[in-house]
Design an enzyme around this catalytic site. Structure first.
Site, PDB file in Angstrom:
ATOM      1  N   CYS A  35     -10.879   4.883  53.614  1.00 23.75           N
ATOM      2  CA  CYS A  35     -10.572   6.272  53.207  1.00 23.75           C
ATOM      3  C   CYS A  35     -11.602   6.766  52.211  1.00 23.75           C
ATOM      4  CB  CYS A  35      -9.220   6.358  52.500  1.00 23.75           C
ATOM      5  SG  CYS A  35      -7.831   5.862  53.490  1.00 23.75           S
TER       6      CYS A  35
ATOM      7  N   GLU B 139      -8.218  16.751  59.800  1.00 30.77           N
ATOM      8  CA  GLU B 139      -8.283  15.757  58.728  1.00 30.77           C
ATOM      9  C   GLU B 139      -9.636  15.048  58.662  1.00 30.77           C
ATOM     10  OE1 GLU B 139      -5.489  14.927  56.493  1.00 30.77           O
ATOM     11  OE2 GLU B 139      -4.776  16.861  57.222  1.00 30.77           O
TER      12      GLU B 139
ATOM     13  N   HIS C  12      -2.866   8.843  59.181  1.00 30.28           N
ATOM     14  CA  HIS C  12      -4.204   9.100  59.738  1.00 30.28           C
ATOM     15  C   HIS C  12      -4.510   7.974  60.727  1.00 30.28           C
ATOM     16  CE1 HIS C  12      -5.456  11.362  55.854  1.00 30.28           C
ATOM     17  NE2 HIS C  12      -5.319  12.247  56.827  1.00 30.28           N
TER      18      HIS C  12
HETATM   19  O1  SUG Z   1      -4.097  12.543  52.164  1.00 28.27           O
HETATM   20  N1  SUG Z   1      -3.137  10.550  49.458  1.00 28.27           N
HETATM   21  C1  SUG Z   1      -4.076  10.822  50.495  1.00 28.27           C
HETATM   22  C2  SUG Z   1      -4.630   9.539  51.057  1.00 28.27           C
HETATM   23  C3  SUG Z   1      -5.748   9.794  52.020  1.00 28.27           C
HETATM   24  C4  SUG Z   1      -6.155   8.565  52.770  1.00 28.27           C
HETATM   25  N2  SUG Z   1      -7.229   8.865  53.646  1.00 28.27           N
HETATM   26  C5  SUG Z   1      -7.435   8.302  54.860  1.00 28.27           C
HETATM   27  N3  SUG Z   1      -6.510   7.626  55.473  1.00 28.27           N
HETATM   28  N4  SUG Z   1      -8.556   8.524  55.424  1.00 28.27           N
HETATM   29  C6  SUG Z   1      -3.426  11.667  51.605  1.00 28.27           C
HETATM   30  O2  SUG Z   1      -2.255  11.414  51.907  1.00 28.27           O
HETATM   31  C7  SUG Z   1      -1.667  11.149  47.597  1.00 28.27           C
HETATM   32  C8  SUG Z   1      -1.735  11.986  46.344  1.00 28.27           C
HETATM   33  C9  SUG Z   1      -0.547  11.815  45.460  1.00 28.27           C
HETATM   34  O3  SUG Z   1       0.540  11.547  45.984  1.00 28.27           O
HETATM   35  O4  SUG Z   1      -0.704  11.923  44.211  1.00 28.27           O
HETATM   36  C10 SUG Z   1      -2.720  11.518  48.619  1.00 28.27           C
HETATM   37  O5  SUG Z   1      -3.153  12.651  48.679  1.00 28.27           O
END
Ligand code: SUG
Length: 445
Positions: free
Chosen positions: A369, A174, A250
């Site tokens: 993020c 990730e 994460h």
């Molecule tokens: O991978 N959300 C992302 C959020 C990423 C956050 N990043 C960090 N914590 N670094 C994920 O879960 C949701 C998309 C949707 O549901 O439409 C999404 O992909």
């Protein structure tokens, strides 16, 4: 040699929507099917970038990906013209189409893992794009991510790019969201902390039972090998599976570090005492500030809802530190109280700034993020594609670009509109010229 940190923030793409794609990410699931506002999402992100730039920090811009991803839909058997492909995919599964339209590349903390040259054997700055293998919509990102990284960090005298790890659950990776670097100065050798959620091969190791652990130990070890890190400046630590099951998908939802400051929740890790001991043994600087937040101060639920730990801790010109937090942290009483005590306590963080990044937050993406940190020497910074570094002029250009090309409302039903594909490609074609990226998108090749 003087070194600095640059934050490369992901520009939100024109198809930003809420599709509930990320099991284990509380916000993503609870806002599924709501209408999104891609224009204000992109402008909120740009405003944060501009504010950090105005605080005297180095700020970069990371281009979004081409969506809808027609090539993935073709690979999955949909045929015909673009309009026919979109219609057939929607008919087969609106969620599948939404996955191929997700603007998730905005969360550049998941774009790659970055090891600064002070830590690596060949003294180059290393990048490995994350495979994001745990979620279908995110697994579509790594190839274009690599193209964009190579267009921003071109000179192979300084920069080393690695192919993303094999995309399967054994090597789920990730990127920087599960990687923290602590150091005295950005240019000095630091300790790189790789946080994993489970082992890919050893089923006897603890693992969450409700939600997936996206990062594996074996993926983290592979990145450390690829980047030429020494065991003396690397720590592998397991996340507490119980907090993953409470929505900590994460590690950057539960811990954040900057230079000699490490802010984390007491429940973040499986064995905190051992981890701290190893860190202290490997950290080369004078004083490491462990800022441990207790459950009594902030519950896991409040941490997940407010994103207290998905803040950016940044070093300002006068060497003091500021914390860049989402407005959710101001609105939560216990988190706000904690932040007051943090900024008045005996540690370098003495200032907090709140930002409205709500469009991103509703998909589980806070300030941290949205950014990929790259610590660089001045020489390396001089070799970065200058058109990807934020200036007042670039900010003005990008705001005008968003206002020209972005919609202010998008529902899942709108994703099959062939006009959206045309709008998105037109916008990205223009953007790749503004940022001097060349032909990084497939529709340009
Ligand atoms: O991978 N959300 C992302 C959020 C990423 C956050 N990043 C960090 N914590 N670094 C994920 O879960 C949701 C998309 C949707 O549901 O439409 C999404 O992909």
């Amino acid at each position: 040699m003087k070194s600095i940190e640059v934050n490369f923030d992901g520009l939100v793409g024109p198809t930003h929507n809420y599709a509930g794609l990320s099991e284990g990410n509380v916000a993503s699931l609870s806002n599924a099917t709501e209408s999104s506002n891609p224009k204000s999402a992109a402008l909120q992100g740009l405003k944060k970038m501009k504010a950090l730039h105005d605080m005297g920090l180095h700020q970069g811009v990371f281009a979004p990906q081409e969506r809808p991803d027609i090539y993935s839909l073709k690979r999955l058997g949909f045929q015909g013209t673009d309009a026919q492909i979109l219609a057939a995919a929607y008919k087969a599964s609106p969620t599948l189409l939404a996955a191929c339209c997700s603007a998730s590349s905005m969360w550049t903390a998941n774009a790659a893992t970055v090891s600064p040259s002070a830590d690596t054997m060949d003294q180059k700055l290393h990048f490995t794009a994350a495979n994001l293998a745990n979620k279908f919509h995110r697994s579509l990102e790594p190839e274009t991510t690599s193209n964009i990284l190579k267009a921003m960090f071109v000179d192979d005298k300084y920069f080393q790019h690695h192919q993303h790890l094999n995309d399967n659950e054994h090597f789920g990776d990730e990127g920087a969201a599960n990687h923290t670097r602590l150091c005295q100065g950005y240019g000095e050798q630091g300790v790189e902390i790789f946080t994993y959620g489970r082992s890919g091969f050893n089923r006897n190791k603890p693992a969450p039972t409700k939600f997936p652990a996206r990062q594996t130990l074996e993926a983290s070890q592979a990145i450390a090998r690829l980047h030429g890190l020494s065991a003396d400046n690397t720590v592998f630590v397991q996340q507490n599976p119980e907090v993953i099951d409470q929505g900590v998908f994460h590690n950057d939802v539960i811990a954040v570090g900057n230079q000699n400051v490490f802010l984390y929740h007491e429940q973040a890790y499986l064995n905190t005492a051992l981890f701290k001991e190893e860190l202290m043994g490997k950290f080369a600087g004078d004083k490491l500030h462990f800022l441990e937040v207790s459950t009594e101060q902030v519950s896991i639920k409040d941490a997940v809802n407010s994103y207290l730990f998905n803040t950016q801790i940044v070093t300002l010109k006068d060497n003091s530190m500021a914390i860049i937090a989402p407005t959710h942290c101001r609105d939560n009483a216990s988190v706000y109280d904690y932040l007051q005590s943090l900024t008045t306590g005996d540690n370098p963080v003495n200032h907090v700034e709140f930002f409205d990044v709500n469009e991103s937050m509703k998909n589980g993406g806070g300030p941290a993020c949205l950014r990929l940190r790259v610590a660089m020497t001045e020489q390396e910074l001089g070799a970065v594609n200058p058109d990807c570094l934020l200036t007042n002029a670039l900010y003005t250009k990008l705001v005008a670009w968003v206002n020209t090309h972005y919609r202010d409302k998008l529902l899942i039903d709108d994703l099959r509109d062939p006009q959206l594909l045309i709008e998105s490609r037109t916008a990205l074609d223009e953007l790749s010229q503004i940022l001097s990226l060349g032909s990084v998108y497939r529709f340009q090749q």
